[in-house]
Design a protein around this motif. Structure first.
Motif, PDB file in Angstrom:
ATOM      1  N   ALA A 369      98.893  14.235  88.327  1.00 10.95           N
ATOM      2  CA  ALA A 369      98.316  13.447  89.420  1.00 10.95           C
ATOM      3  C   ALA A 369      99.366  12.865  90.359  1.00 10.95           C
ATOM      4  CB  ALA A 369      97.421  12.331  88.866  1.00 10.95           C
ATOM      5  N   GLU A 370     100.541  13.465  90.346  1.00 11.21           N
ATOM      6  CA  GLU A 370     101.587  13.039  91.283  1.00 11.21           C
ATOM      7  C   GLU A 370     101.413  13.788  92.599  1.00 11.21           C
ATOM      8  OE1 GLU A 370     103.541  10.609  90.767  1.00 11.21           O
ATOM      9  OE2 GLU A 370     103.143  10.308  88.631  1.00 11.21           O
ATOM     10  N   ASP A 371     102.046  13.244  93.658  1.00 12.23           N
ATOM     11  CA  ASP A 371     101.881  13.841  94.988  1.00 12.23           C
ATOM     12  C   ASP A 371     102.436  15.253  95.071  1.00 12.23           C
ATOM     13  OD1 ASP A 371     100.617  11.602  95.876  1.00 12.23           O
ATOM     14  OD2 ASP A 371     102.377  10.709  96.825  1.00 12.23           O
ATOM     15  N   ASP A 372     103.434  15.552  94.237  1.00 11.65           N
ATOM     16  CA  ASP A 372     104.041  16.882  94.329  1.00 11.65           C
ATOM     17  C   ASP A 372     103.303  17.929  93.485  1.00 11.65           C
ATOM     18  OD1 ASP A 372     104.670  15.928  91.857  1.00 11.65           O
ATOM     19  OD2 ASP A 372     106.837  16.257  92.011  1.00 11.65           O
ATOM     20  N   GLU A 373     102.259  17.502  92.799  1.00 10.28           N
ATOM     21  CA  GLU A 373     101.458  18.458  92.027  1.00 10.28           C
ATOM     22  C   GLU A 373     100.306  18.950  92.908  1.00 10.28           C
ATOM     23  OE1 GLU A 373      99.159  18.680  87.721  1.00 10.28           O
ATOM     24  OE2 GLU A 373      98.930  16.866  88.946  1.00 10.28           O
ATOM     25  N   LEU A 374     100.209  20.251  93.093  1.00 11.81           N
ATOM     26  CA  LEU A 374      99.199  20.832  93.967  1.00 11.81           C
ATOM     27  C   LEU A 374      98.231  21.699  93.164  1.00 11.81           C
ATOM     28  CD1 LEU A 374     101.435  21.808  97.026  1.00 11.81           C
ATOM     29  CD2 LEU A 374     100.059  19.737  96.713  1.00 11.81           C
ATOM     30  N   ILE A 375      96.963  21.571  93.501  1.00 17.49           N
ATOM     31  CA  ILE A 375      95.904  22.329  92.841  1.00 17.49           C
ATOM     32  C   ILE A 375      95.448  23.435  93.787  1.00 17.49           C
ATOM     33  CG2 ILE A 375      93.648  22.193  91.727  1.00 17.49           C
ATOM     34  CD1 ILE A 375      95.832  20.521  90.364  1.00 17.49           C
ATOM     35  N   ASP A 376      95.383  24.649  93.290  1.00 20.96           N
ATOM     36  CA  ASP A 376      95.033  25.807  94.113  1.00 20.96           C
ATOM     37  C   ASP A 376      93.529  25.797  94.423  1.00 20.96           C
ATOM     38  OD1 ASP A 376      94.973  28.204  95.431  1.00 20.96           O
ATOM     39  OD2 ASP A 376      94.975  29.428  93.603  1.00 20.96           O
ATOM     40  N   VAL A 377      93.193  25.856  95.703  1.00 16.71           N
ATOM     41  CA  VAL A 377      91.787  25.942  96.114  1.00 16.71           C
ATOM     42  C   VAL A 377      91.574  27.161  97.018  1.00 16.71           C
ATOM     43  CG1 VAL A 377      91.333  23.480  95.896  1.00 16.71           C
ATOM     44  CG2 VAL A 377      92.234  24.364  98.057  1.00 16.71           C
ATOM     45  N   SER A 378      92.460  28.138  96.904  1.00 13.73           N
ATOM     46  CA  SER A 378      92.380  29.316  97.764  1.00 13.73           C
ATOM     47  C   SER A 378      91.418  30.368  97.223  1.00 13.73           C
ATOM     48  CB  SER A 378      93.781  29.941  97.937  1.00 13.73           C
ATOM     49  OG  SER A 378      94.272  30.403  96.674  1.00 13.73           O
ATOM     50  N   LYS A 379      91.003  30.223  95.969  1.00 17.95           N
ATOM     51  CA  LYS A 379      90.148  31.233  95.358  1.00 17.95           C
ATOM     52  C   LYS A 379      88.824  30.612  94.918  1.00 17.95           C
ATOM     53  CE  LYS A 379      94.187  33.750  93.598  1.00 17.95           C
ATOM     54  NZ  LYS A 379      94.900  34.210  92.396  1.00 17.95           N
ATOM     55  N   SER A 380      87.777  31.415  95.026  1.00 17.32           N
ATOM     56  CA  SER A 380      86.450  30.972  94.600  1.00 17.32           C
ATOM     57  C   SER A 380      86.392  30.879  93.085  1.00 17.32           C
ATOM     58  CB  SER A 380      85.376  31.950  95.087  1.00 17.32           C
ATOM     59  OG  SER A 380      85.378  32.051  96.499  1.00 17.32           O
ATOM     60  N   ILE A 381      85.607  29.924  92.605  1.00 14.36           N
ATOM     61  CA  ILE A 381      85.361  29.794  91.166  1.00 14.36           C
ATOM     62  C   ILE A 381      83.854  29.722  90.970  1.00 14.36           C
ATOM     63  CG2 ILE A 381      85.705  28.402  89.093  1.00 14.36           C
ATOM     64  CD1 ILE A 381      88.274  27.358  90.269  1.00 14.36           C
ATOM     65  N   GLY A 382      83.307  30.751  90.338  1.00 11.59           N
ATOM     66  CA  GLY A 382      81.868  30.775  90.116  1.00 11.59           C
ATOM     67  C   GLY A 382      81.095  30.732  91.421  1.00 11.59           C
ATOM     68  N   HIS A 383      80.138  29.796  91.518  1.00  9.66           N
ATOM     69  CA  HIS A 383      79.312  29.706  92.718  1.00  9.66           C
ATOM     70  C   HIS A 383      79.995  28.923  93.836  1.00  9.66           C
ATOM     71  CE1 HIS A 383      78.710  25.732  91.041  1.00  9.66           C
ATOM     72  NE2 HIS A 383      78.045  25.361  92.126  1.00  9.66           N
ATOM     73  N   LEU A 384      81.165  28.323  93.547  1.00  9.37           N
ATOM     74  CA  LEU A 384      81.899  27.569  94.553  1.00  9.37           C
ATOM     75  C   LEU A 384      82.823  28.522  95.312  1.00  9.37           C
ATOM     76  CD1 LEU A 384      82.754  24.377  92.511  1.00  9.37           C
ATOM     77  CD2 LEU A 384      81.073  24.580  94.321  1.00  9.37           C
ATOM     78  N   LYS A 385      82.443  28.828  96.522  1.00 12.84           N
ATOM     79  CA  LYS A 385      83.173  29.800  97.317  1.00 12.84           C
ATOM     80  C   LYS A 385      84.229  29.114  98.169  1.00 12.84           C
ATOM     81  CE  LYS A 385      80.367  32.953  95.773  1.00 12.84           C
ATOM     82  NZ  LYS A 385      80.827  33.934  94.750  1.00 12.84           N
ATOM     83  N   THR A 386      85.367  29.764  98.298  1.00 18.01           N
ATOM     84  CA  THR A 386      86.400  29.248  99.183  1.00 18.01           C
ATOM     85  C   THR A 386      86.136  29.749 100.600  1.00 18.01           C
ATOM     86  OG1 THR A 386      88.770  29.026  99.537  1.00 18.01           O
ATOM     87  CG2 THR A 386      87.985  31.171  98.781  1.00 18.01           C
ATOM     88  N   ASN A 387      86.342  28.881 101.558  1.00 18.42           N
ATOM     89  CA  ASN A 387      86.162  29.257 102.961  1.00 18.42           C
ATOM     90  C   ASN A 387      87.022  28.347 103.821  1.00 18.42           C
ATOM     91  OD1 ASN A 387      84.691  26.780 103.217  1.00 18.42           O
ATOM     92  ND2 ASN A 387      82.820  27.836 102.519  1.00 18.42           N
ATOM     93  N   ARG A 388      86.850  28.491 105.125  1.00 20.37           N
ATOM     94  CA  ARG A 388      87.700  27.713 106.031  1.00 20.37           C
ATOM     95  C   ARG A 388      87.461  26.211 105.844  1.00 20.37           C
ATOM     96  NH1 ARG A 388      87.505  29.357 112.224  1.00 20.37           N
ATOM     97  NH2 ARG A 388      88.315  31.256 111.248  1.00 20.37           N
TER      98      ARG A 388
END
Length: 629
Positions: A369-388
């Protein structure tokens, strides 16, 4: 020529007044005979009804005297009265017994127009009614009460036209009685006047009225009593046995012996007045929370709204719902307006659950949970689709940004690192699906399905407040107490001086809760989704939530939604924890100089209720120092 028997019998002389005395004796004899005959018939009738003379005598000499117990008061934490039973009086008239001469004085005593009173009595007499409640709910100091007591002591000259027959002789009366003749005096009409008191034509009766000084603001919590003065809902019904007390009953048995006659009282049940109940509620906080929720429901055109405010030790400081009715107005009763939605409605809490997903992941060292830790949201997971729209903050975002912007895909990505067993165990420890025991008869404990029945979708949706769980608002508020108790969670308390288990359940460690609380501080800022909750000069932490409402078993993304805000203040060592819920708000706007209509979300509806309520609480709590933010 009159014939006399006395002239035919030698040695017998007529005594003066003989026939008159003989007639009187016969009259007395006939009267006594009639009385004995009537008594014999009465005894016969009583025996035919199955009641012996002895039983009738016993019933007349044995009475049960009832002394009504006073219902206990309901008080807030500071001793302010929330519900109390007032001793009142009502005035009842018998229209059939009120002579016209009484009406002017009676009207003055009742503070009524004479003609109006006269017309009202006439209407009642026309239907032969003998019962008219002319005044009710009179306090013991009401001037009308004093006036009517004075008037009842006064005598008024009452005259009536009376038809009478002129007097006849005593002998004629006697002969009439034995039906030897039928003679009546002349019929005449006279005025019969006398000085009379109004007596039983106007009587005072004692009333007990339950009074609720805080009106509608407390109604769904307190409930109200019914026509029998018994609790019908809420606290009044739940704690009926404590509040009601026990009526005292004395059996009065008439005893007559050679020495003396007396009533011998025997106690059947001791009089025990009801006990007072003291709530943990703070009337001032309750009032301002109610005012804010009412304003918001009307402004945002929501179906309903509710809120709860807790102290760190689990004491309930406010529990409000709207719509609500004034329990003092007996002409109003809508069951929905006495519904305590905080406890009785189970809902999907939406994004207000995201902080617990992050807490669990941080506790298990799945994230930093530090500022330099980044979570990838570029790919869809299940019914949650990635978009603009999803990637507008970048292909990778921090945990702080996930909470700040209420990012679903980022939350699910973190939940992928957690096991079903761990999530179920933590949600279970947080109390979801477990009864709170505040008002058990109305509580809906919600549900949390066992992880063995979950699919992959269930775990993912659970991370942001959907899927295999639903809860009531009080349970959700209790879960947020971990931020005020170093990761532990106490039980909720609503009644003071009642036994509650004081043991806290340790769920997260202090380091994790302090860290997530710090991140939630960014939510309640101009850069966060809870921008409308921020209060100048005070540190606020919170989380918005928006959940689709299930309509006929399915969700409609363009239809009904619930909006939430969960917040606490100050961020460090929180003193107040507040949860807000609005059902289907329809009229929401953006923040700024120019107002644009927007879809209703937690940020632009429920967060406003938090702001308006907490601003009052914090500015009036001198123990909380303002910050420099």
């Amino acid at each position: 020529m009159k014939f006399s028997l006395f002239k035919l019998i030698p040695g017998v002389e007529k005594v003066q007044g003989y026939w008159r005395r003989q007639g009187f004796v016969k009259f007395v004899f006939v009267t006594l005979f009639g009385l004995f005959s009537y008594q014999a018939i009465s005894i016969s009738d009583a025996n035919q009804l199955g009641i012996s003379v002895q039983e009738r005598a016993h019933n007349q000499a044995n009475k049960v005297q009832t002394n009504t117990a006073r219902r206990g008061d309901i008080l807030d934490r500071n001793g302010n009265i929330l519900a109390s039973s007032r001793l009142l009086k009502r005035i009842i008239l018998d229209p059939m017994l009120i002579d016209p001469e009484f009406i002017p004085g009676l009207a003055i005593a009742l503070d009524m127009n004479k003609d109006k009173l006269s017309a009202l009595l006439e209407r009642k007499r026309a239907i032969k009614s003998r019962y008219l409640v002319i005044k009710k709910n009179l306090t013991l100091t009401d001037p009308i009460l004093k006036n009517i007591i004075t008037f009842k002591k006064q005598k008024t000259k009452v005259c009536k036209k009376k038809s009478i027959h002129t007097k006849i002789s005593l002998l004629d009366k006697a002969l009439n009685a034995i039906q030897w003749q039928s003679i009546k005096g002349a019929k005449i009409i006279i005025d019969s006047c006398s000085n009379k008191r109004i007596g039983q034509a106007a009587v005072l009766r004692q009333d007990t009225q339950r009074y609720y000084p805080k009106s509608a603001s407390m109604a769904p919590l307190l409930g109200r009593v019914n026509s029998d003065n018994k609790g019908g809902s809420g606290i009044e019904a739940e704690f009926e046995n404590i509040l009601a007390g026990v009526n005292g009953k004395n059996h009065l048995n008439f005893t007559n012996n050679a020495d003396k006659a007396y009533f011998n009282p025997q106690v059947q049940s001791e009089l025990s007045h009801g006990h007072n109940i003291e709530l943990t509620i703070d009337t001032d906080i309750q009032y301002h929370a109610y005012a804010a929720i009412k304003t918001s429901v009307l402004k945002h055109q929501a179906d309903s709204g509710s809120a709860i405010i807790l102290a760190p030790n689990g004491e309930v400081l406010a529990m409000v719902n709207y719509p609500a009715d004034d329990p003092n107005d007996k002409s109003l009763y809508n069951p929905g307006h006495y519904r305590n939605r905080v406890l009785s409605d189970k809902v999907e809490p939406g994004s207000t659950m995201k902080p617990f997903t992050m807490l669990l992941a941080l506790d298990q060292e799945k994230i930093t949970a530090e500022d330099d830790e980044l979570i990838d949201v570029s790919k869809s997971i299940g019914h949650l689709k990635t978009n603009r729209e999803v990637r507008k903050y970048g292909d990778s975002i921090s945990v702080k940004k996930i909470l700040q912007k209420s990012h679903n895909l980022g939350t699910v990505n973190v939940s992928e690192r957690l096991s079903k067993q761990a999530m179920y165990s933590t949600w279970n420890k947080l109390g979801f699906s477990h009864p709170l025991g505040l008002i058990p008869s109305i509580e809906n404990s919600g549900s949390l399905r066992h992880y063995s029945s979950w699919g992959l979708m269930d775990k993912r949706t659970l991370s942001f407040g959907y899927g295999p769980m639903n809860t009531n608002l009080a349970q959700l508020a209790r879960a947020y107490l971990v931020f005020a108790n170093n990761g532990a969670m106490p039980n909720l308390k609503l009644i003071k001086n009642m036994f509650y288990d004081e043991e806290k359940v340790q769920i997260f460690n202090k380091k994790s809760t302090d860290k997530i609380a710090e991140l939630l501080d960014s939510v309640a800022s101009n850069a966060g989704s809870g921008y409308w909750s921020s209060i100048k000069g005070y540190s606020i932490a919170g989380k918005t939530g928006t959940a689709e409402m299930s309509i006929n078993g399915s969700y409609d993304k363009n239809g009904a939604q619930r909006t939430f805000f969960a917040g606490f203040a100050p961020v460090k060592n929180p003193k107040y924890i507040m949860l807000v819920r609005l059902d289907h708000p329809k009229n929401c706007y953006s923040k700024g100089k120019k107002k644009f209509k927007r879809n209703c979300q937690g940020s632009n509806s429920a967060a406003i209720v938090f702001n308006e309520t907490m601003k009052h609480i914090l500015t009036n709590d001198k123990t909380i120092k303002m910050s420099l933010r």
